[in-house]
Write a protein that holds these residues in place. Structure first.
Motif, PDB file in Angstrom:
ATOM      1  N   ARG A   8     -34.749 -23.759  37.916  1.00 51.55           N
ATOM      2  CA  ARG A   8     -35.567 -22.678  38.527  1.00 51.55           C
ATOM      3  C   ARG A   8     -36.637 -23.281  39.447  1.00 51.55           C
ATOM      4  NH1 ARG A   8     -34.036 -20.268  33.923  1.00 51.55           N
ATOM      5  NH2 ARG A   8     -33.323 -18.091  34.080  1.00 51.55           N
ATOM      6  N   SER A   9     -37.259 -24.368  38.966  1.00 61.21           N
ATOM      7  CA  SER A   9     -38.292 -25.037  39.793  1.00 61.21           C
ATOM      8  C   SER A   9     -37.664 -25.638  41.049  1.00 61.21           C
ATOM      9  CB  SER A   9     -38.983 -26.144  38.982  1.00 61.21           C
ATOM     10  OG  SER A   9     -39.669 -25.584  37.895  1.00 61.21           O
ATOM     11  N   ARG A  10     -36.491 -26.278  40.886  1.00 58.49           N
ATOM     12  CA  ARG A  10     -35.807 -26.825  42.070  1.00 58.49           C
ATOM     13  C   ARG A  10     -35.487 -25.705  43.065  1.00 58.49           C
ATOM     14  NH1 ARG A  10     -32.786 -29.460  38.311  1.00 58.49           N
ATOM     15  NH2 ARG A  10     -30.792 -28.477  38.869  1.00 58.49           N
ATOM     16  N   GLY A  11     -35.035 -24.566  42.503  1.00 55.85           N
ATOM     17  CA  GLY A  11     -34.706 -23.403  43.361  1.00 55.85           C
ATOM     18  C   GLY A  11     -35.921 -22.948  44.156  1.00 55.85           C
ATOM     19  N   ARG A  12     -37.129 -22.946  43.466  1.00 53.73           N
ATOM     20  CA  ARG A  12     -38.348 -22.503  44.162  1.00 53.73           C
ATOM     21  C   ARG A  12     -38.724 -23.475  45.275  1.00 53.73           C
ATOM     22  NH1 ARG A  12     -40.084 -20.644  39.137  1.00 53.73           N
ATOM     23  NH2 ARG A  12     -41.351 -22.509  38.688  1.00 53.73           N
ATOM     24  N   GLY A  13     -38.527 -24.764  45.011  1.00 59.64           N
ATOM     25  CA  GLY A  13     -38.845 -25.769  46.031  1.00 59.64           C
ATOM     26  C   GLY A  13     -37.947 -25.619  47.246  1.00 59.64           C
ATOM     27  N   ILE A  14     -36.629 -25.458  46.986  1.00 56.49           N
ATOM     28  CA  ILE A  14     -35.682 -25.301  48.110  1.00 56.49           C
ATOM     29  C   ILE A  14     -35.960 -23.989  48.853  1.00 56.49           C
ATOM     30  CG2 ILE A  14     -33.239 -25.002  48.689  1.00 56.49           C
ATOM     31  CD1 ILE A  14     -32.607 -26.948  46.387  1.00 56.49           C
ATOM     32  N   GLN A  15     -36.381 -22.963  48.091  1.00 60.69           N
ATOM     33  CA  GLN A  15     -36.669 -21.669  48.729  1.00 60.69           C
ATOM     34  C   GLN A  15     -37.834 -21.805  49.709  1.00 60.69           C
ATOM     35  OE1 GLN A  15     -37.513 -18.519  45.968  1.00 60.69           O
ATOM     36  NE2 GLN A  15     -37.177 -16.944  47.494  1.00 60.69           N
ATOM     37  N   LEU A  16     -38.876 -22.552  49.295  1.00 59.24           N
ATOM     38  CA  LEU A  16     -40.028 -22.753  50.182  1.00 59.24           C
ATOM     39  C   LEU A  16     -39.588 -23.500  51.443  1.00 59.24           C
ATOM     40  CD1 LEU A  16     -43.022 -22.699  50.869  1.00 59.24           C
ATOM     41  CD2 LEU A  16     -43.326 -24.755  49.506  1.00 59.24           C
ATOM     42  N   LEU A  17     -38.807 -24.574  51.255  1.00 53.16           N
ATOM     43  CA  LEU A  17     -38.325 -25.352  52.399  1.00 53.16           C
ATOM     44  C   LEU A  17     -37.484 -24.465  53.333  1.00 53.16           C
ATOM     45  CD1 LEU A  17     -37.870 -28.013  53.916  1.00 53.16           C
ATOM     46  CD2 LEU A  17     -36.012 -28.529  52.338  1.00 53.16           C
ATOM     47  N   SER A  18     -36.599 -23.632  52.739  1.00 54.52           N
ATOM     48  CA  SER A  18     -35.714 -22.760  53.550  1.00 54.52           C
ATOM     49  C   SER A  18     -36.523 -21.733  54.327  1.00 54.52           C
ATOM     50  CB  SER A  18     -34.696 -22.053  52.651  1.00 54.52           C
ATOM     51  OG  SER A  18     -33.838 -23.004  52.046  1.00 54.52           O
ATOM     52  N   GLN A  19     -37.584 -21.202  53.679  1.00 53.28           N
ATOM     53  CA  GLN A  19     -38.417 -20.207  54.383  1.00 53.28           C
ATOM     54  C   GLN A  19     -39.145 -20.848  55.552  1.00 53.28           C
ATOM     55  OE1 GLN A  19     -40.670 -18.742  51.042  1.00 53.28           O
ATOM     56  NE2 GLN A  19     -39.323 -16.990  50.739  1.00 53.28           N
ATOM     57  N   VAL A  20     -39.588 -22.079  55.369  1.00 53.27           N
ATOM     58  CA  VAL A  20     -40.250 -22.802  56.476  1.00 53.27           C
ATOM     59  C   VAL A  20     -39.249 -23.027  57.613  1.00 53.27           C
ATOM     60  CG1 VAL A  20     -41.310 -24.990  57.171  1.00 53.27           C
ATOM     61  CG2 VAL A  20     -41.974 -23.903  55.010  1.00 53.27           C
ATOM     62  N   ILE A  51     -28.212 -22.178  44.453  1.00 51.67           N
ATOM     63  CA  ILE A  51     -27.330 -21.906  45.603  1.00 51.67           C
ATOM     64  C   ILE A  51     -27.932 -20.891  46.608  1.00 51.67           C
ATOM     65  CG2 ILE A  51     -25.030 -21.055  46.307  1.00 51.67           C
ATOM     66  CD1 ILE A  51     -24.995 -23.813  44.944  1.00 51.67           C
ATOM     67  N   PRO A  52     -28.488 -19.738  46.176  1.00 50.72           N
ATOM     68  CA  PRO A  52     -29.004 -18.774  47.181  1.00 50.72           C
ATOM     69  C   PRO A  52     -30.017 -19.374  48.155  1.00 50.72           C
ATOM     70  CG  PRO A  52     -28.786 -17.697  45.051  1.00 50.72           C
ATOM     71  CD  PRO A  52     -28.513 -19.157  44.811  1.00 50.72           C
ATOM     72  N   PRO A  53     -31.090 -20.071  47.678  1.00 54.30           N
ATOM     73  CA  PRO A  53     -32.013 -20.643  48.680  1.00 54.30           C
ATOM     74  C   PRO A  53     -31.363 -21.734  49.545  1.00 54.30           C
ATOM     75  CG  PRO A  53     -32.680 -21.272  46.437  1.00 54.30           C
ATOM     76  CD  PRO A  53     -31.620 -20.246  46.301  1.00 54.30           C
ATOM     77  N   VAL A  54     -30.359 -22.464  48.983  1.00 57.66           N
ATOM     78  CA  VAL A  54     -29.645 -23.468  49.791  1.00 57.66           C
ATOM     79  C   VAL A  54     -28.947 -22.778  50.964  1.00 57.66           C
ATOM     80  CG1 VAL A  54     -27.729 -25.120  49.813  1.00 57.66           C
ATOM     81  CG2 VAL A  54     -29.318 -25.092  47.886  1.00 57.66           C
ATOM     82  N   LEU A  55     -28.298 -21.640  50.681  1.00 59.15           N
ATOM     83  CA  LEU A  55     -27.593 -20.907  51.745  1.00 59.15           C
ATOM     84  C   LEU A  55     -28.574 -20.398  52.806  1.00 59.15           C
ATOM     85  CD1 LEU A  55     -25.029 -18.914  49.547  1.00 59.15           C
ATOM     86  CD2 LEU A  55     -24.513 -20.789  51.108  1.00 59.15           C
ATOM     87  N   GLN A  56     -29.781 -19.990  52.381  1.00 57.96           N
ATOM     88  CA  GLN A  56     -30.786 -19.534  53.366  1.00 57.96           C
ATOM     89  C   GLN A  56     -31.154 -20.687  54.309  1.00 57.96           C
ATOM     90  OE1 GLN A  56     -31.873 -16.701  54.137  1.00 57.96           O
ATOM     91  NE2 GLN A  56     -31.200 -15.430  52.413  1.00 57.96           N
ATOM     92  N   GLY A  57     -31.299 -21.893  53.715  1.00 58.04           N
ATOM     93  CA  GLY A  57     -31.624 -23.060  54.549  1.00 58.04           C
ATOM     94  C   GLY A  57     -30.502 -23.389  55.506  1.00 58.04           C
ATOM     95  N   LEU A  58     -29.252 -23.305  55.038  1.00 56.55           N
ATOM     96  CA  LEU A  58     -28.110 -23.573  55.925  1.00 56.55           C
ATOM     97  C   LEU A  58     -28.016 -22.528  57.040  1.00 56.55           C
ATOM     98  CD1 LEU A  58     -25.442 -24.714  53.305  1.00 56.55           C
ATOM     99  CD2 LEU A  58     -26.451 -26.124  55.126  1.00 56.55           C
ATOM    100  N   ARG A  59     -28.428 -21.293  56.718  1.00 56.64           N
ATOM    101  CA  ARG A  59     -28.428 -20.246  57.778  1.00 56.64           C
ATOM    102  C   ARG A  59     -29.417 -20.628  58.875  1.00 56.64           C
ATOM    103  NH1 ARG A  59     -30.711 -15.029  59.073  1.00 56.64           N
ATOM    104  NH2 ARG A  59     -32.155 -15.057  57.301  1.00 56.64           N
ATOM    105  N   ALA A  60     -30.600 -21.126  58.476  1.00 57.90           N
ATOM    106  CA  ALA A  60     -31.591 -21.561  59.474  1.00 57.90           C
ATOM    107  C   ALA A  60     -31.031 -22.703  60.310  1.00 57.90           C
ATOM    108  CB  ALA A  60     -32.872 -21.993  58.769  1.00 57.90           C
ATOM    109  N   LEU A  61     -30.399 -23.679  59.646  1.00 60.71           N
ATOM    110  CA  LEU A  61     -29.867 -24.844  60.373  1.00 60.71           C
ATOM    111  C   LEU A  61     -28.691 -24.455  61.269  1.00 60.71           C
ATOM    112  CD1 LEU A  61     -30.060 -27.407  57.430  1.00 60.71           C
ATOM    113  CD2 LEU A  61     -31.520 -27.352  59.469  1.00 60.71           C
ATOM    114  N   SER A  62     -27.931 -23.401  60.879  1.00 61.80           N
ATOM    115  CA  SER A  62     -26.790 -22.965  61.712  1.00 61.80           C
ATOM    116  C   SER A  62     -27.247 -22.383  63.042  1.00 61.80           C
ATOM    117  CB  SER A  62     -25.937 -21.941  60.956  1.00 61.80           C
ATOM    118  OG  SER A  62     -26.593 -20.678  60.888  1.00 61.80           O
ATOM    119  N   MET A  63     -28.541 -22.083  63.144  1.00 64.03           N
ATOM    120  CA  MET A  63     -29.057 -21.521  64.407  1.00 64.03           C
ATOM    121  C   MET A  63     -29.673 -22.592  65.300  1.00 64.03           C
ATOM    122  SD  MET A  63     -30.648 -17.830  63.212  1.00 64.03           S
ATOM    123  CE  MET A  63     -31.507 -18.289  61.720  1.00 64.03           C
TER     124      MET A  63
END
Length: 968
Positions: A8-20, A51-63
């Motif tokens: 859960r903590s790893r997910g929160r960290g990746i979520q913050l990175l993906s939002q940035v 997985i969900p925040p990872v996909l958000q980050g990949l969406r940002a990188l796909s742009m």
């Protein structure tokens, strides 16, 4: 967080990175993107909560635009391999579709390098998707895969299966759905996929045939529409195997369905199939599929055409026409078999009703020929059947049955529109029939249809109509009772009227107008000279015909100028002649000076003037204005008049001449705004004086209208201000006291309207003066009716058609400025004049756009209800017609006053005035649109009260009572 052992903590960290990253992906450099992509790819193997925040980050990188080559493929491979997409939540699945869409938009060539693996990967991603938001994106991806030629490899059937499992779409959006996705969006999106490639044909067509046989109407319609869409890209090869089954299903639906929608879609699909087969290029060794397909249609439908009383005759005809209308080749193949049969059936069945059915079918095939215009000599079945087709159509025109005649007239119009079909001798017969039907046929429907047909054919055959028809009509117009007319039930004046209408109907082409206009003017001169039993109705009839010709000429510059310079001087000359004869020979030309006759000339002159070019208009105005101001008659034909023409002079002898100011109004108020009027200031002063001093109300009103029309278009400035100040002084002195208060009020109304339309600052002062007159015992009722004049469209002057200066939303502005004053005046007025304020208010509200009225309703409703108690029937009528639409458009507000409304409406259903009774019953009917719970307490009372008007002595009242009571 990223290194924390808790997922859960790893997910929160990746979520913050993906939002940035979603905020700043455009600022990243290539190495940074590479580093992040590798990090995120490795995270796809992490715990499922990550997985969900990872996909958000990949969406940002796909742009990112700086994505290194090969990374897009790497990301997608990782997603296809590591993520079970359908186990994710809707939003996360949507993110995966967004990543794929982004890469397809920017890295197309790289993805195509994956070959069929990309298609297979996407099939796994999409398989089992249920959310409509995601399906719209997924369908778009599949569509792009096919349209942009991605490799489908051995996965064509799998791709079809993964999309076709949703067909037909069965989705009802939930109430208050915030996403706004409609069933129709999904249907069209899926159809675009299914109809995007012929490679789906072998799987799709059996599915469509199966769904056509479904009991669900929506499934039938969707299948038929999809089939029509597929035909646009399919060829013979795809259809060949399925044609018998498709035809069988389509035939069954058209023969058996009770739904017009299903029938229409079946016919569209059959048309599309026929068009698809028509496009195929034939080689020597292939079968002509179109020919064999049409043969099976003919085999199943042709024999039904021999049974004009049977129920399958129309479905069969529609099927044949749908197939024939697809191409010229299909048309020739079908008509070669069907037209001779229909002609044979027509002669075989003597009954008018059966003949009408057969001729209507024939007409359907003739109308299809119009699509291709010119009749080709070598191919055309129609040309080889010219004689029997003409014979059948002409025999229908002489049949006693009006309904058969009407179909015959339509068929005649179609035949005439086929270039090169009718021979010169046929055209002579056409003219004969049209004249007979237009002038001597008892039934007005046939007569009107014949005139309309003549109007359609005249521009196609201008020489025939100007050479044959116009002289015949002129002869009929001039002759007395003819032997033929004795047999017909038309009396002479009716025949004359029909001749005039027919002359107008054919005046479509300039060469014909040059023939018909002199005939119409000559007839008007006969009326004026008294060689005919001259009456006003004759003048009005000629003017109505001249007006129709003027409207038909407006778009043709040459025709318009010919018409103007021929008709306007002639009408003015006849009117001037009649006015001068009035003093010496009171009976001669009297008909031309009647109010009704002069009013009928106004639209003629106006229509002849509005579309003139500024140069030609200036040429014309330089003659007409001096005629009225200085008696300059030299430009008029037959200008030897017994005395001078001085319409603005005082004296008994000028009374008849003064009436002709209405013709001046028709001309100068229809000129384009950029045309300068000679001696305009003098003209305005003369009109002002005449409107205030003339004893004849007709002349005073037309002078006021003309003055107002000129003031409305007058450029702003000192000259206009001086003229208006002069007018205000005259009005104030006229309204103060004396015998001509009514004329002063008429002038006030028209000048106020002219200024209100153009937002002139003086308009508010004049409106206040008008509001003050509502309290006047003598002029109050007329001033109240004047509010209708201010708000309504004016037919002769001050409308956009005659180039008046009309600002948008002038009614709303008038409402905002003056209704509060009307309400205030009502509350402060004495009981004897309160009705005037209510009448003025109801006129304003009646002409206001309904949306504006609904917003102001709460403040005005109590006043409107009070207006219903007023004894003035005009107030009652105006208020009822205002309330009826409000009951439909503002039920919540009206519900609050339902008790008062029911009482008032029911009491007015026994009003002594028929129009009030009808309006009250319509309002009682409209009450039923209020919420049922509001109405139930009144139901028994209303039904009991509405029993009385069921026995009203007037049929129209009884009709409204039946409708209202039935609804309650």
């Amino acid at each position: 967080c990223l290194e924390n052992t808790d997922p859960r903590s790893r997910g929160r960290g990746i979520q913050l990175l993906s939002q940035v990253l979603l905020q700043c992906y455009s600022l990243l450099q290539e190495k940074e993107v590479l580093h992040l992509v590798l990090f995120y790819e490795s995270r796809l193997q992490d715990h499922h909560l990550v997985i969900p925040p990872v996909l958000q980050g990949l969406r940002a990188l796909s742009m990112c635009e700086v994505l290194s080559p090969g990374l897009a493929v790497s990301v997608l491979k990782a997603i296809f391999q590591e993520v079970h997409v359908q186990s994710l939540l809707q939003l996360d699945r949507h993110t995966v579709y967004s990543i794929i869409t982004n890469f397809m938009g920017t890295r197309e060539e790289e993805l195509k390098g994956l070959g069929a693996d990309f298609t297979f990967g996407f099939i796994q991603v999409m398989d089992g998707e249920k959310d409509p938001r995601n399906l719209l994106v997924a369908f778009q991806i599949v569509h792009d895969l096919i349209i942009r030629n991605y490799a489908l490899g051995p996965f064509v059937e799998e791709l079809f299966e993964v999309t076709s499992c949703y067909f037909p779409i069965d989705f009802t959006p939930p109430p208050n759905d915030p996403h706004g996705i409609q069933r129709e969006d999904l249907i069209l999106s899926l159809r675009a996929v299914l109809a995007s490639t012929p490679r789906f044909a072998e799987f799709l067509l059996p599915l469509l045939i199966e769904k056509m046989d479904s009991d669900l109407q929506s499934a039938k319609l969707d299948s038929l529409q999809t089939l029509s869409a597929c035909c646009a890209i399919y060829g013979q090869k795809e259809l060949q195997e399925f044609l018998p089954s498709l035809w069988s299903s389509l035939r069954r639906e058209v023969f058996q369905t009770a739904s017009e929608k299903v029938e229409a879609e079946c016919l569209t699909a059959l048309h599309a199939l026929s068009a698809c087969l028509s496009r195929s290029v034939l080689s020597s060794d292939t079968e002509d599929l179109l020919d064999s397909f049409l043969s099976s249609i003919l085999q199943d439908c042709r024999h039904h055409l021999c049974e004009p009383d049977m129920k399958l005759v129309w479905p069969s005809a529609k099927l044949l026409q749908a197939a024939a209308g697809a191409s010229l080749r299909a048309y020739h193949r079908v008509t070669r078999s069907v037209l001779p049969l229909l002609l044979e059936q027509y002669t075989k069945h003597p009954q008018s009703s059966q003949r009408r059915t057969i001729l209507e079918m024939l007409l359907g095939f003739l109308e299809l020929q119009q699509k291709w215009g010119h009749v080709e000599e070598d191919e055309s079945t129609l040309l080889s059947l010219r004689a029997p087709v003409c014979s059948v159509v002409f025999s229908a025109l002489t049949d006693p049955s009006v309904q058969l005649q009407l179909v015959g007239i339509r068929a005649l119009t179609v035949l005439g529109s086929l270039q090169g079909f009718l021979s010169p001798s046929d055209l002579e017969l056409v003219v004969d029939h049209l004249i007979r039907l237009a002038l001597h046929e008892e039934d007005s429907q046939s007569s009107g249809a014949a005139m309309e047909a003549a109007g359609s054919l005249a521009p196609i055959y201008p020489k025939v109509f100007s050479g044959l028809m116009v002289p015949r009509l002129e002869e009929e117009l001039q002759s007395g009772r003819t032997e033929r007319e004795e047999k017909s039930s038309c009396d002479h004046s009716s025949l004359r009227q029909r001749c005039l209408q027919a002359l107008a109907a054919v005046s479509i082409h300039t060469s014909i107008v040059r023939e018909t206009v002199p005939v119409l003017l000559q007839h008007l001169q006969k009326v004026q000279k008294g060689s005919e039993a001259g009456n006003t109705q004759d003048v009005v009839s000629v003017c109505q015909s001249l007006h129709r010709v003027a409207l038909q000429c407006q778009q043709d510059g040459e025709g318009c100028w010919y018409y103007h310079q021929t008709v306007v001087p002639c009408l003015l000359a006849m009117a001037v002649q009649a006015a001068m004869q009035e003093s010496t020979h009171p009976l001669l030309g009297k008909a031309l000076l009647e109010e009704e006759a002069l009013a009928a000339m106004v639209p003629v002159i106006s229509a002849a003037t509005t579309h003139l070019s500024p140069e030609l208009a200036a040429q014309s105005v330089s003659h007409v204005v001096p005629l009225f101001l200085d008696g300059e008659v030299s430009f008029l034909p037959q200008n030897s008049f017994p005395c001078s023409f001085q319409p603005f002079e005082d004296g008994e002898r000028s009374e008849a001449q003064r009436r002709l100011v209405i013709l001046l109004m028709a001309f100068v108020c229809s000129l384009p705004r950029n045309v300068a009027i000679p001696q305009q200031e003098r003209l305005l002063r003369e009109l002002l004086a005449l409107s205030c001093s003339c004893n004849c109300p007709f002349t005073a009103t037309t002078a006021a209208q003309c003055f107002a029309g000129l003031v409305n278009k007058h450029p702003a400035g000192q000259q206009l201000d001086e003229v208006l100040q002069l007018a205000v002084n005259r009005m104030e002195s006229g309204l103060a006291e004396g015998p001509r208060r009514t004329q002063a009020l008429t002038l006030l109304l028209w000048v106020t309207k002219a200024l209100v339309l153009r937002y002139h600052p003086l308009s508010s002062r004049l409106t206040d003066k008008l509001l003050g007159l509502l309290g006047d015992a003598e002029l109050g009722p007329t001033a109240a009716d004047g509010f209708s004049l201010l708000m309504a469209e004016s037919p002769d002057v001050l409308h956009k058609g005659c180039h008046a200066d009309v600002r948008i939303m002038f009614r709303q502005r008038f409402f905002t400025d003056n209704v509060p004053k009307l309400v205030q005046g009502f509350h402060g007025a004495g009981p004897d004049v309160k009705a005037n304020y209510l009448k003025g208010l109801s006129h304003v509200l009646n002409h206001l756009p309904k949306p504006v009225l609904v917003t102001e309703l709460p403040t005005l409703l109590s006043l409107l209800l009070e207006a219903l108690s007023c004894s003035d029937r005009v107030v009652q009528l105006s208020t009822l017609s205002c309330l009826q639409p409000l009951l439909l458009e503002a039920p919540q507000i009206m519900s609050l006053h339902v008790d008062t409304l029911v009482t008032k409406f029911l009491s007015l259903t026994s009003s002594p005035t028929m129009a009030v009774r009808i309006a009250a019953l319509r309002c009682a009917h409209a009450l039923t649109s209020l919420p049922t719970i509001v109405l139930l307490p009144y139901k028994a009372r209303v039904i009991r009260a509405l029993a009385k008007p069921l026995d009203d002595k007037k049929r129209l009242v009884r009709k409204e009572a039946v409708a209202a009571r039935g609804e309650w």
